[in-house]
Scaffold this active site. Sequence first.
Site, PDB file in Angstrom:
ATOM      1  N   VAL A  14      -4.733  46.863 -10.541  1.00  0.00           N
ATOM      2  CA  VAL A  14      -4.046  46.665 -10.605  1.00  0.00           C
ATOM      3  C   VAL A  14      -3.885  44.834 -11.257  1.00  0.00           C
ATOM      4  CG1 VAL A  14      -0.979  45.901 -10.213  1.00  0.00           C
ATOM      5  CG2 VAL A  14      -3.063  47.827  -9.200  1.00  0.00           C
ATOM      6  N   LYS A 105       4.465  47.733  -1.463  1.00  0.00           N
ATOM      7  CA  LYS A 105       5.480  48.475  -0.416  1.00  0.00           C
ATOM      8  C   LYS A 105       5.189  49.030   0.302  1.00  0.00           C
ATOM      9  CE  LYS A 105       1.817  51.749  -2.649  1.00  0.00           C
ATOM     10  NZ  LYS A 105       1.316  51.041  -4.198  1.00  0.00           N
ATOM     11  N   GLU A 129       8.795  46.255  -9.434  1.00  0.00           N
ATOM     12  CA  GLU A 129       9.092  47.461  -9.850  1.00  0.00           C
ATOM     13  C   GLU A 129       8.017  48.532  -9.169  1.00  0.00           C
ATOM     14  OE1 GLU A 129      11.745  48.886 -11.605  1.00  0.00           O
ATOM     15  OE2 GLU A 129      10.540  49.672 -11.361  1.00  0.00           O
ATOM     16  N   VAL A 132       7.149  51.618  -6.612  1.00  0.00           N
ATOM     17  CA  VAL A 132       7.652  52.548  -5.926  1.00  0.00           C
ATOM     18  C   VAL A 132       7.257  53.320  -7.827  1.00  0.00           C
ATOM     19  CG1 VAL A 132       9.535  54.217  -5.725  1.00  0.00           C
ATOM     20  CG2 VAL A 132       9.507  51.862  -4.409  1.00  0.00           C
ATOM     21  N   GLY A 134       4.688  53.411  -9.906  1.00  0.00           N
ATOM     22  CA  GLY A 134       3.810  52.697 -10.364  1.00  0.00           C
ATOM     23  C   GLY A 134       4.525  52.676 -11.382  1.00  0.00           C
ATOM     24  N   GLY A 187     -11.892  60.225  -8.265  1.00  0.00           N
ATOM     25  CA  GLY A 187     -10.912  58.205  -8.058  1.00  0.00           C
ATOM     26  C   GLY A 187      -8.942  58.591  -8.279  1.00  0.00           C
ATOM     27  N   LYS A 205       7.897  54.030  -0.379  1.00  0.00           N
ATOM     28  CA  LYS A 205       8.503  53.963  -1.419  1.00  0.00           C
ATOM     29  C   LYS A 205       9.762  54.195  -1.272  1.00  0.00           C
ATOM     30  CE  LYS A 205       3.923  54.875  -3.562  1.00  0.00           C
ATOM     31  NZ  LYS A 205       3.483  55.876  -3.818  1.00  0.00           N
TER      32      LYS A 205
END
Length: 440
Positions: A14, A105, A129, A132, A134, A187, A205
Amino acid sequence: MKEIRIGMLGCGTVGTGAARILINGAELIQSRVGAKLTLKRVADIDTETDRGIRFEPGVFINDAWRVVDDPEIDIVLEMIGGKTLAKDLMMRAIENGKHVVTANKALLASHGNEILGAATGKGVEVAYEASVGGCMPIIKTIRESLVGNRISAMTGILNGTCNYILSRITDEGVEFETALAQAQAEGFAEADPSLDVDGFDAAHKLAILNALAYGMEINLDDITIEGISSITPMDIAFARRFGYKIKLLAISKHRGDSVEARVHPTMIPFSNPLSNVGANLNAVTVTGDAVDDIMLYGYGAGMLPTASAVVGDVADIARNLLSGAAGRIPLFSYQPDRIQKIPVMPMDEIAMTYYFRFAALDRPGVLSKIAGILGDHGISIKSVQQKGRQSEAAVPIVMMTHEAREADVKAALSRISSLDIVADRPVLIRIEDENGDEEM
Ligand code: HSE
């Protein structure tokens, strides 16, 4: 033009996505935000792996504390994950007056109340944001767009790994283990998949969404959590015959003085749009008194979808800084002094309809014995199916019930499983169907 400086902790999947969007999309973002967003420092213990990004010299370092202690940095992106180092670094960043963006999360679901207190005390923003769903803007939707609604329920497919696995079992008739191995090969599942397949990630979440929607303190501990590892192709095939799909759902319902909150495999009718959410996608339905139902749909994981949400948060904070409005929107939607300790309803008190599968010997009187025990516990059967005929081996007997209380169901199934005509533990799958108690 004003410059806003960003420091990032962790440059994994990310983090790399966020850096790419911030660097490659710098001009576009600047033209929308009205400030230059500069990635001043990126810290990761792995400084060798090529992330395909051209960082300016000196940007990439291996000491995360230098980021949170750098007085020039305005916004810290916590992209490390986990609940230990990430928490320490986040608390220090807040202590140092920095705004924070996170996708974490697990950390928010476990320590959100403490983080809220620290951020409020320091007047800084914590944006999450990406934690939860993505790229789905579910936090913004609840906190901002639905601010005038009394939210009565939320139902979500909030874990892409589980949705991918269940979709493979549904589409290909493979067993859970095979579908999990496929998810790992593609993956979509971690080497240790337990956080996802046992339902914990979806519960993290849900704990966050509950706080936002109902104005309650974060409460992860009281959410009932069941994963998907016991779901078989046979139950999915039976579900299909009755007009249902099986999904791992995170469900919450506002019940006045308490909140229902649970994560478990659930049968939903084909007419429910969530039944068409396949592969590793996420979706969530929110029910509000003004909007009725709204639904969001999109990728709940992955480098760029998740990073898109991170950058959206960065832009929100930057805009608030430019207009002197940091803290404009309360961290968990409600003003901190209006957040209450709302209890989660004990699972035993919840009533719904159920699917049971028993492996029972095909002999006269077996069905009446099982039905008798269900009747003793006030559980009324809506329909029954028996598959196949065997003289010695057990055959599956499937039942759908009218609405029954979870405590009664557990007590009845425990008695039924001790019968010598019943092999294996009975299978129980909960049903969410608005028309669930009508005649089939
Ligand atoms: N592991 C999560 C999922 C993604 O499978 O949906 C991050 O929340």
